[in-house]
Structures are given as structure tokens and as C-alpha cells.
Write a protein that holds these residues in place. Structure first.
Motif, short mmCIF file in Angstrom:
data_model
loop_
_atom_site.label_atom_id
_atom_site.label_comp_id
_atom_site.label_asym_id
_atom_site.label_seq_id
_atom_site.Cartn_x
_atom_site.Cartn_y
_atom_site.Cartn_z
N LEU A 24 0.82 -1.21 0.00
CA LEU A 24 0.00 0.00 0.00
C LEU A 24 0.85 1.25 0.00
CD1 LEU A 24 -2.97 -0.79 2.38
CD2 LEU A 24 -2.97 -0.68 -0.10
N ASN A 27 1.98 1.90 -3.50
CA ASN A 27 0.90 2.33 -4.39
C ASN A 27 0.16 3.55 -3.86
OD1 ASN A 27 1.06 0.34 -6.48
ND2 ASN A 27 0.52 -1.12 -4.89
N TYR A 28 0.78 4.29 -2.98
CA TYR A 28 0.15 5.45 -2.35
C TYR A 28 -0.30 6.48 -3.39
CZ TYR A 28 -0.43 9.45 0.74
OH TYR A 28 -0.94 10.51 1.42
N ILE A 31 -3.48 5.32 -5.19
CA ILE A 31 -4.68 5.28 -4.35
C ILE A 31 -5.19 6.70 -4.08
CG2 ILE A 31 -5.59 4.63 -2.10
CD1 ILE A 31 -3.63 2.30 -2.13
N TYR A 32 -4.28 7.63 -3.86
CA TYR A 32 -4.66 9.01 -3.55
C TYR A 32 -4.43 9.93 -4.73
CZ TYR A 32 -4.94 7.21 1.14
OH TYR A 32 -5.28 6.47 2.23
N LYS A 39 -8.53 6.65 -9.11
CA LYS A 39 -8.56 6.28 -7.70
C LYS A 39 -9.45 5.06 -7.47
CE LYS A 39 -9.12 9.65 -4.83
NZ LYS A 39 -9.66 10.68 -3.94
N SER A 43 -7.80 1.43 -6.57
CA SER A 43 -8.17 0.91 -5.25
C SER A 43 -8.82 -0.46 -5.38
CB SER A 43 -9.12 1.85 -4.53
OG SER A 43 -8.50 3.08 -4.27
N VAL A 47 -7.09 -4.01 -3.98
CA VAL A 47 -7.80 -4.85 -3.01
C VAL A 47 -8.02 -6.25 -3.57
CG1 VAL A 47 -10.02 -5.16 -1.85
CG2 VAL A 47 -8.88 -2.96 -1.77
#
Length: 94
Positions: A24, A27-28, A31-32, A39, A43, A47
Motif C-alpha cells: 500500500l 501504491n500510495y 490510491i490518492y 482512484k 483501489s 484490493v
């Protein structure tokens, strides 16, 4: 399930929590992201890939039997990796 298999499952779940936290962090920026569609898609993919990877590993170890203490072990791995990363970041920052 015998005790040896439970210990192996706990250790694998713990290390998967560390891996998941690291994954995570890498991949920050996806995701943001500012774009909402990117996004949502990233995301969702992160997951799905993470869950599938964990259950494939779990199936190889103990035939896919899932217990509540595995979730706790994943959470502990996640917390320890975040704590360890913050310590390293503080030392590197100095």
C-alpha cells in the motif's frame, strides 16, 4: 488443525500484513490520485489482487481454512510495519 499448522498460518498471516502495508505504501500515489476514476479503479485492483494473493497462499498452506486470529495477525503485521517505517523515516530524516 494441529498446532504446527496454526503457527505456520499465523506467521504467514503476520508477514502478509507486513507485505500488504508495504504494498500500500508503494501504491500510495495511485490510491490518492486526484482523478476520481483512477482512484476507484486502482483501489479496486489493489484490493482484489491482495485478497486473491492471500487466499491463494492460504489455500496452499492449510487448504483455505480461515480463522479470525489470522485477521488479527495481519493487522499486527500491518501495524508493526507502519511503526518500523516511521522509525526508519525519523532516523533517515535526521
Amino acid at each position: 488443525m494441529d498446532i504446527k499448522l496454526q503457527i505456520v498460518t499465523l506467521l504467514v498471516s503476520f508477514f502478509y500484513g507486513i507485505f500488504f502495508s508495504f504494498f500500500l505504501s508503494l501504491n500510495y500515489k495511485f490510491i490518492y490520485n486526484d482523478k476520481k476514476i483512477v482512484k476507484i479503479i486502482m483501489s479496486f485492483l489493489i484490493v482484489i489482487i491482495s485478497v486473491l494473493l492471500y487466499f491463494i497462499i492460504l489455500r496452499k498452506i492449510n487448504y483455505g481454512i480461515f480463522h479470525i486470529y489470522e485477521i488479527l495477525s495481519i493487522i499486527m503485521g500491518f501495524i508493526i510495519e507502519n511503526w518500523f517505517s516511521s522509525i526508519i523515516a525519523k532516523r533517515v530524516k535526521k
